[in-house]
Design a protein around this motif. Structure first.
Motif, PDB file in Angstrom:
ATOM      1  N   ALA A   7       0.838  -1.203   0.000  1.00  0.00           N
ATOM      2  CA  ALA A   7       0.000   0.000   0.000  1.00  0.00           C
ATOM      3  C   ALA A   7       0.869   1.248   0.000  1.00  0.00           C
ATOM      4  O   ALA A   7       0.905   2.002   0.955  1.00  0.00           O
ATOM      5  CB  ALA A   7      -0.941  -0.005   1.201  1.00  0.00           C
ATOM      6  N   THR A   8       1.590   1.455  -1.069  1.00  0.00           N
ATOM      7  CA  THR A   8       2.437   2.635  -1.198  1.00  0.00           C
ATOM      8  C   THR A   8       1.548   3.848  -1.446  1.00  0.00           C
ATOM      9  O   THR A   8       0.724   3.835  -2.354  1.00  0.00           O
ATOM     10  CB  THR A   8       3.416   2.459  -2.377  1.00  0.00           C
ATOM     11  N   PRO A   9       1.712   4.903  -0.669  1.00  0.00           N
ATOM     12  CA  PRO A   9       0.862   6.079  -0.859  1.00  0.00           C
ATOM     13  C   PRO A   9       1.223   6.853  -2.128  1.00  0.00           C
ATOM     14  O   PRO A   9       2.394   7.015  -2.455  1.00  0.00           O
ATOM     15  CB  PRO A   9       1.135   6.929   0.385  1.00  0.00           C
ATOM     16  N   THR A  10       0.214   7.301  -2.855  1.00  0.00           N
ATOM     17  CA  THR A  10       0.402   8.129  -4.040  1.00  0.00           C
ATOM     18  C   THR A  10      -0.850   8.963  -4.259  1.00  0.00           C
ATOM     19  O   THR A  10      -1.951   8.536  -3.892  1.00  0.00           O
ATOM     20  CB  THR A  10       0.698   7.276  -5.295  1.00  0.00           C
ATOM     21  N   ASP A  16      -5.632   5.292 -13.735  1.00  0.00           N
ATOM     22  CA  ASP A  16      -4.663   5.851 -14.687  1.00  0.00           C
ATOM     23  C   ASP A  16      -3.268   5.304 -14.440  1.00  0.00           C
ATOM     24  O   ASP A  16      -2.544   4.964 -15.371  1.00  0.00           O
ATOM     25  CB  ASP A  16      -4.624   7.379 -14.577  1.00  0.00           C
ATOM     26  N   ILE A  17      -2.900   5.228 -13.173  1.00  0.00           N
ATOM     27  CA  ILE A  17      -1.541   4.817 -12.844  1.00  0.00           C
ATOM     28  C   ILE A  17      -1.341   3.317 -13.074  1.00  0.00           C
ATOM     29  O   ILE A  17      -0.223   2.867 -13.324  1.00  0.00           O
ATOM     30  CB  ILE A  17      -1.149   5.263 -11.416  1.00  0.00           C
ATOM     31  N   LYS A  18      -2.410   2.536 -13.057  1.00  0.00           N
ATOM     32  CA  LYS A  18      -2.298   1.104 -13.404  1.00  0.00           C
ATOM     33  C   LYS A  18      -1.825   0.960 -14.847  1.00  0.00           C
ATOM     34  O   LYS A  18      -1.014   0.090 -15.155  1.00  0.00           O
ATOM     35  CB  LYS A  18      -3.633   0.398 -13.189  1.00  0.00           C
ATOM     36  N   ASP A  19      -2.348   1.834 -15.731  1.00  0.00           N
ATOM     37  CA  ASP A  19      -1.906   1.793 -17.127  1.00  0.00           C
ATOM     38  C   ASP A  19      -0.429   2.153 -17.236  1.00  0.00           C
ATOM     39  O   ASP A  19       0.306   1.572 -18.038  1.00  0.00           O
ATOM     40  CB  ASP A  19      -2.743   2.745 -17.984  1.00  0.00           C
ATOM     41  N   VAL A  20       0.009   3.117 -16.436  1.00  0.00           N
ATOM     42  CA  VAL A  20       1.424   3.493 -16.420  1.00  0.00           C
ATOM     43  C   VAL A  20       2.261   2.312 -15.921  1.00  0.00           C
ATOM     44  O   VAL A  20       3.289   1.971 -16.520  1.00  0.00           O
ATOM     45  CB  VAL A  20       1.670   4.749 -15.556  1.00  0.00           C
ATOM     46  N   THR A  78       4.574   4.180  -7.504  1.00  0.00           N
ATOM     47  CA  THR A  78       3.194   4.492  -7.882  1.00  0.00           C
ATOM     48  C   THR A  78       2.191   3.561  -7.215  1.00  0.00           C
ATOM     49  O   THR A  78       1.007   3.595  -7.532  1.00  0.00           O
ATOM     50  CB  THR A  78       3.011   4.430  -9.414  1.00  0.00           C
ATOM     51  N   GLY A  79       2.680   2.708  -6.308  1.00  0.00           N
ATOM     52  CA  GLY A  79       1.785   1.837  -5.567  1.00  0.00           C
ATOM     53  C   GLY A  79       1.443   0.539  -6.265  1.00  0.00           C
ATOM     54  O   GLY A  79       0.492  -0.146  -5.885  1.00  0.00           O
ATOM     55  N   VAL A 129       1.005   7.675 -22.156  1.00  0.00           N
ATOM     56  CA  VAL A 129       0.184   7.157 -21.057  1.00  0.00           C
ATOM     57  C   VAL A 129       0.512   7.899 -19.761  1.00  0.00           C
ATOM     58  O   VAL A 129      -0.386   8.293 -19.008  1.00  0.00           O
ATOM     59  CB  VAL A 129       0.378   5.629 -20.892  1.00  0.00           C
ATOM     60  N   ALA A 130       1.800   8.109 -19.495  1.00  0.00           N
ATOM     61  CA  ALA A 130       2.215   8.821 -18.281  1.00  0.00           C
ATOM     62  C   ALA A 130       1.723  10.269 -18.306  1.00  0.00           C
ATOM     63  O   ALA A 130       1.243  10.786 -17.286  1.00  0.00           O
ATOM     64  CB  ALA A 130       3.733   8.771 -18.133  1.00  0.00           C
ATOM     65  N   ASP A 131       1.817  10.908 -19.451  1.00  0.00           N
ATOM     66  CA  ASP A 131       1.332  12.293 -19.569  1.00  0.00           C
ATOM     67  C   ASP A 131      -0.172  12.367 -19.339  1.00  0.00           C
ATOM     68  O   ASP A 131      -0.658  13.263 -18.641  1.00  0.00           O
ATOM     69  CB  ASP A 131       1.702  12.881 -20.924  1.00  0.00           C
ATOM     70  N   ASP A 132      -0.908  11.418 -19.906  1.00  0.00           N
ATOM     71  CA  ASP A 132      -2.362  11.388 -19.709  1.00  0.00           C
ATOM     72  C   ASP A 132      -2.714  11.196 -18.234  1.00  0.00           C
ATOM     73  O   ASP A 132      -3.712  11.735 -17.758  1.00  0.00           O
ATOM     74  CB  ASP A 132      -3.008  10.268 -20.539  1.00  0.00           C
ATOM     75  N   ALA A 133      -1.882  10.434 -17.512  1.00  0.00           N
ATOM     76  CA  ALA A 133      -2.123  10.169 -16.088  1.00  0.00           C
ATOM     77  C   ALA A 133      -1.574  11.290 -15.198  1.00  0.00           C
ATOM     78  O   ALA A 133      -1.704  11.216 -13.981  1.00  0.00           O
ATOM     79  CB  ALA A 133      -1.489   8.842 -15.690  1.00  0.00           C
ATOM     80  N   LYS A 134      -0.967  12.294 -15.814  1.00  0.00           N
ATOM     81  CA  LYS A 134      -0.322  13.394 -15.084  1.00  0.00           C
ATOM     82  C   LYS A 134       0.800  12.871 -14.168  1.00  0.00           C
ATOM     83  O   LYS A 134       1.069  13.432 -13.114  1.00  0.00           O
ATOM     84  CB  LYS A 134      -1.331  14.224 -14.316  1.00  0.00           C
ATOM     85  N   ASP A 135       1.439  11.802 -14.609  1.00  0.00           N
ATOM     86  CA  ASP A 135       2.573  11.217 -13.892  1.00  0.00           C
ATOM     87  C   ASP A 135       3.849  11.840 -14.464  1.00  0.00           C
ATOM     88  O   ASP A 135       4.530  11.263 -15.308  1.00  0.00           O
ATOM     89  CB  ASP A 135       2.560   9.691 -14.044  1.00  0.00           C
ATOM     90  N   HIS A 136       4.152  13.035 -13.999  1.00  0.00           N
ATOM     91  CA  HIS A 136       5.261  13.808 -14.536  1.00  0.00           C
ATOM     92  C   HIS A 136       6.614  13.164 -14.248  1.00  0.00           C
ATOM     93  O   HIS A 136       7.536  13.272 -15.066  1.00  0.00           O
ATOM     94  CB  HIS A 136       5.218  15.238 -13.985  1.00  0.00           C
ATOM     95  N   ALA A 137       6.742  12.497 -13.137  1.00  0.00           N
ATOM     96  CA  ALA A 137       8.017  11.855 -12.797  1.00  0.00           C
ATOM     97  C   ALA A 137       8.333  10.734 -13.791  1.00  0.00           C
ATOM     98  O   ALA A 137       9.460  10.644 -14.296  1.00  0.00           O
ATOM     99  CB  ALA A 137       7.981  11.320 -11.373  1.00  0.00           C
TER     100      ALA A 137
END
Length: 163
Positions: A7-10, A16-20, A78-79, A129-137
């Motif tokens: 259970a990593t906090p994010t 969205d992050i599952k797709d990443v 990303t959990g 995919v990362a950009d769509d999820a707003k996962d900038h890192a």
């Protein structure tokens, strides 16, 4: 055996992050497949350019392996969970293995160039995919990995030129 869940906090949205994470795991599997293929060619190259190719393949393999920890750790940050075994890699990889008894040095250069370019294509998809999820890192890391794979492809291409 415990059934506890990681259970990593994010703050990223879980769907969205599952797709990443799926994309990162594919890149991780392809990175291991490309690493092993590059080492295979390093071990088995022969011919008049043996030393140069042998050293280049070893350098490229080390660079590829050097990205794997960052890829897996990004999945965890990303959990999500990442690959766990050789079988897991095989289930996720899109870069094909090469089990040939002999591969000519010129073919090795072309095969590895094409595989690195395929990895670039996969990375570009992951960036979207990362950009769509707003996962900038993840997006920023992918930029670095694209540049490195493009450089490997360039070196392999230029090395194969006759003249």
């Amino acid at each position: 055996m415990t059934t506890a869940k990681l259970a990593t906090p994010t703050d990223l949205k879980s769907n969205d992050i599952k797709d990443v994470a799926t994309g990162l795991n594919r890149v991780l599997a392809d990175s291991y497949a490309l690493y092993l293929k590059t080492k295979n060619f390093h071990w088995h190259v022969s011919g008049p350019h043996f030393r140069d190719y042998h050293l280049m393949f070893d350098e490229q393999a080390a660079a590829i392996l050097g990205t794997t920890d960052a890829i897996a750790e990004r999945v965890r940050k990303t959990g999500n969970t990442t690959l766990r075994s050789i079988g897991d890699i095989a289930r996720h990889q899109t870069i094909e293995d090469n089990d040939a008894e002999f591969v000519a040095a010129a073919d090795m250069l072309k095969i590895l160039r094409d595989d690195n370019l395929a990895l670039v294509e996969t990375l570009r998809g992951l960036k979207d995919v990362a950009d769509d999820a707003k996962d900038h890192a993840t997006s920023a890391l992918v930029d670095e990995w694209i540049d490195a794979a493009e450089e490997r492809a360039w070196f392999l291409f230029e090395t194969a030129q006759k003249g």
